[in-house]
Motif scaffolding. Structure first.
Motif, PDB file in Angstrom:
ATOM      1  N   LYS A 332     -83.780   2.021  12.109  1.00 43.96           N
ATOM      2  CA  LYS A 332     -82.338   1.930  12.376  1.00 43.96           C
ATOM      3  C   LYS A 332     -82.035   1.249  13.710  1.00 43.96           C
ATOM      4  O   LYS A 332     -80.946   0.711  13.893  1.00 43.96           O
ATOM      5  N   THR A 333     -82.963   1.291  14.639  1.00 40.21           N
ATOM      6  CA  THR A 333     -82.715   0.661  15.946  1.00 40.21           C
ATOM      7  C   THR A 333     -83.141  -0.808  15.964  1.00 40.21           C
ATOM      8  O   THR A 333     -82.894  -1.516  16.938  1.00 40.21           O
ATOM      9  N   SER A 334     -83.766  -1.255  14.883  1.00 34.47           N
ATOM     10  CA  SER A 334     -84.237  -2.642  14.827  1.00 34.47           C
ATOM     11  C   SER A 334     -83.064  -3.613  14.648  1.00 34.47           C
ATOM     12  O   SER A 334     -82.148  -3.364  13.878  1.00 34.47           O
ATOM     13  N   LYS A 335     -83.114  -4.739  15.387  1.00 29.77           N
ATOM     14  CA  LYS A 335     -82.054  -5.759  15.295  1.00 29.77           C
ATOM     15  C   LYS A 335     -82.209  -6.597  14.019  1.00 29.77           C
ATOM     16  O   LYS A 335     -81.236  -7.050  13.436  1.00 29.77           O
ATOM     17  N   ASN A 336     -83.448  -6.814  13.585  1.00 27.02           N
ATOM     18  CA  ASN A 336     -83.717  -7.582  12.361  1.00 27.02           C
ATOM     19  C   ASN A 336     -84.515  -6.681  11.408  1.00 27.02           C
ATOM     20  O   ASN A 336     -85.736  -6.625  11.448  1.00 27.02           O
ATOM     21  N   GLN A 337     -83.778  -5.956  10.561  1.00 32.12           N
ATOM     22  CA  GLN A 337     -84.411  -4.908   9.748  1.00 32.12           C
ATOM     23  C   GLN A 337     -85.314  -5.474   8.656  1.00 32.12           C
ATOM     24  O   GLN A 337     -86.333  -4.874   8.319  1.00 32.12           O
ATOM     25  N   ARG A 338     -84.955  -6.640   8.134  1.00 32.39           N
ATOM     26  CA  ARG A 338     -85.821  -7.252   7.123  1.00 32.39           C
ATOM     27  C   ARG A 338     -87.178  -7.610   7.741  1.00 32.39           C
ATOM     28  O   ARG A 338     -88.226  -7.302   7.178  1.00 32.39           O
ATOM     29  N   LEU A 339     -87.135  -8.245   8.904  1.00 29.12           N
ATOM     30  CA  LEU A 339     -88.380  -8.617   9.591  1.00 29.12           C
ATOM     31  C   LEU A 339     -89.175  -7.367   9.971  1.00 29.12           C
ATOM     32  O   LEU A 339     -90.408  -7.374   9.931  1.00 29.12           O
ATOM     33  N   HIS A 340     -88.468  -6.319  10.319  1.00 34.98           N
ATOM     34  CA  HIS A 340     -89.100  -5.056  10.689  1.00 34.98           C
ATOM     35  C   HIS A 340     -89.967  -4.532   9.532  1.00 34.98           C
ATOM     36  O   HIS A 340     -91.127  -4.154   9.740  1.00 34.98           O
ATOM     37  N   VAL A 341     -89.406  -4.538   8.316  1.00 37.79           N
ATOM     38  CA  VAL A 341     -90.157  -4.067   7.137  1.00 37.79           C
ATOM     39  C   VAL A 341     -91.272  -5.053   6.805  1.00 37.79           C
ATOM     40  O   VAL A 341     -92.396  -4.658   6.469  1.00 37.79           O
ATOM     41  N   GLU A 342     -90.962  -6.354   6.912  1.00 37.36           N
ATOM     42  CA  GLU A 342     -91.981  -7.383   6.613  1.00 37.36           C
ATOM     43  C   GLU A 342     -93.190  -7.249   7.541  1.00 37.36           C
ATOM     44  O   GLU A 342     -94.333  -7.402   7.104  1.00 37.36           O
ATOM     45  N   LEU A 343     -92.930  -6.970   8.816  1.00 37.43           N
ATOM     46  CA  LEU A 343     -94.025  -6.796   9.775  1.00 37.43           C
ATOM     47  C   LEU A 343     -94.900  -5.604   9.367  1.00 37.43           C
ATOM     48  O   LEU A 343     -96.139  -5.676   9.438  1.00 37.43           O
ATOM     49  N   CYS A 344     -94.252  -4.537   8.919  1.00 33.34           N
ATOM     50  CA  CYS A 344     -94.990  -3.359   8.452  1.00 33.34           C
ATOM     51  C   CYS A 344     -95.871  -3.732   7.254  1.00 33.34           C
ATOM     52  O   CYS A 344     -97.054  -3.365   7.209  1.00 33.34           O
ATOM     53  N   LEU A 345     -95.305  -4.492   6.307  1.00 35.06           N
ATOM     54  CA  LEU A 345     -96.048  -4.886   5.105  1.00 35.06           C
ATOM     55  C   LEU A 345     -97.205  -5.824   5.447  1.00 35.06           C
ATOM     56  O   LEU A 345     -98.291  -5.730   4.857  1.00 35.06           O
ATOM     57  N   MET A 346     -96.979  -6.737   6.402  1.00 33.28           N
ATOM     58  CA  MET A 346     -98.047  -7.649   6.817  1.00 33.28           C
ATOM     59  C   MET A 346     -99.202  -6.887   7.453  1.00 33.28           C
ATOM     60  O   MET A 346    -100.375  -7.170   7.197  1.00 33.28           O
ATOM     61  N   LYS A 347     -98.864  -5.895   8.275  1.00 34.43           N
ATOM     62  CA  LYS A 347     -99.916  -5.072   8.903  1.00 34.43           C
ATOM     63  C   LYS A 347    -100.687  -4.280   7.852  1.00 34.43           C
ATOM     64  O   LYS A 347    -101.913  -4.145   7.943  1.00 34.43           O
TER      65      LYS A 347
END
Length: 371
Positions: A332-347
């Motif tokens: 919820k505090t992330s400015k770019n929430q899509r990228l936030h989830v994508e980064l999690c998936l990439m990791k």
């Protein structure tokens, strides 16, 4: 044309033996009636849609030996009074009720007062009610029902025999839906009923409302898995199985393309992340036969979980759960929430490689120290 009656009313239990998932309550109440040990003030508390008011009505009829022919059989019964405290919560409303208590029943042995959502009464109304609740006439029984016991004042709680209702297990909801589907001549897939049970979150009334909705949505009197996920806007299990296969194959591009498809289908990124976390949790549960009973899904989906869990290590699943939890906290505090989830998936897609690399590095450091 016959008027449609919702399943929650049409199949409302008429006796304790029909009540779903509350055996500890119904057994105690039946014994209390049989042994003449029934308290004059009872508090039924628990989540919504689990049978509090239904049990109160059944109890009221049983102690008066009244027959019930429908779920709303209390209508017009002069011995059974129902008050909705959500809309009748003033001192005046309680005083009117107390005035009625003074008169003995016209028929039967007891006058039963069912007060729903009792926590909504004002403090003044509670205080006006105290004396009557403590010393009721021998023919009066009060059944208070609430979803929020902590809001009922202690002086009321101390005067009541308290019955705690449970959330209804998914398997019990599924069995009840299967019975109703048979009676209504509806063809229902087990996977679909499990989804309805999960969505209902322990409330049978909610499950019956969802069931009615899906039946209405279908044109051929069938409750299918595909219709259910479409109508309830739930992500298909297959998405999670596919994306986990991509993690195993370290296929980062496959993961990102699948997540893009999920977003284009109108699903929320955060809900997807929570669903993925639950998926990994379910896979971890399947690693041990002792915890397999915690997996509340249909046999078909269970087989898929068991198969996929054998292909993944417990360390990968634990690390994955820990990683998703960190990203969930900061979503919820992330400015770019899509990228936030994508980064999690990439990791996650590189988690196996990172784990192996860390293990190799650790081994080489040990060798250097030994040398």
């Amino acid at each position: 044309m016959e008027q449609f009656v919702v399943s929650a009313r049409k199949y409302r239990p008429l006796g304790f033996e029909e009540v779903v998932g509350q055996d500890h309550i119904t057994t105690t109440l039946k014994n209390a009636i049989d042994n003449n040990h029934l308290a004059q003030a009872l508090l039924f508390c628990g989540p919504r849609g689990v049978g509090k008011t239904t049990c109160a009505r059944i109890l009221a009829r049983m102690i008066n030996d009244f027959e019930a022919t429908s779920g709303d059989a209390n209508a017009g019964n002069f011995n059974i009074y129902e008050l909705d405290a959500a809309s009748n919560n003033s001192v005046e409303d309680i005083r009117n009720l107390i005035d009625q208590v003074r008169y003995p029943p016209q028929q039967g042995k007891y006058k039963v007062y069912i007060i729903d959502e009792v926590h909504m009464l004002s403090n003044q109304a509670f205080n006006a009610f105290l004396k009557t609740l403590e010393e009721p006439p021998s023919y009066a029984i009060f059944i208070l029902a609430t979803t929020e016991k902590h809001k009922v004042i202690p002086t009321i709680l101390s005067r009541c025999q308290i019955y705690d209702f449970n959330r209804i297990e998914i398997i019990d909801i599924v069995r009840q839906l299967q019975k109703i589907a048979e009676q209504e001549e509806v063809q229902a897939e087990e996977d679909a009923l499990h989804l309805i049970g999960q969505k209902a979150d322990g409330a049978l009334r909610d499950a019956l409302s969802i069931f009615d909705l899906i039946v209405t949505f279908s044109t051929d009197n069938k409750v299918t898995y595909q219709n259910t996920i479409k109508n309830l806007h739930i992500l298909d299990y297959d998405y999670y199985f596919q994306i986990t296969d991509h993690f195993k194959g370290e296929n980062m591009s496959g993961v990102l393309l699948l997540f893009d498809e999920i977003l284009r289908n109108g699903f929320d990124g955060h809900n997807f992340l929570i669903g993925l976390e639950e998926h990994l949790r379910n896979l971890l549960i399947c690693k041990d036969a002792a915890t397999l009973k915690l997996l509340q899904v249909s046999d078909n989906v269970r087989a898929k979980y068991e198969q996929q869990s054998q292909q993944l290590s417990a360390s990968f699943l634990l690390s994955g759960l820990n990683l998703i939890n960190q990203f969930d906290v900061h979503y919820k505090t992330s400015k770019n929430q899509r990228l936030h989830v994508e980064l999690c998936l990439m990791k996650l897609s590189q988690l196996d490689r990172a784990t192996k690399l860390a293990a190799d590095t650790s081994r080489s450091e040990v060798k250097k120290k030994v040398a």
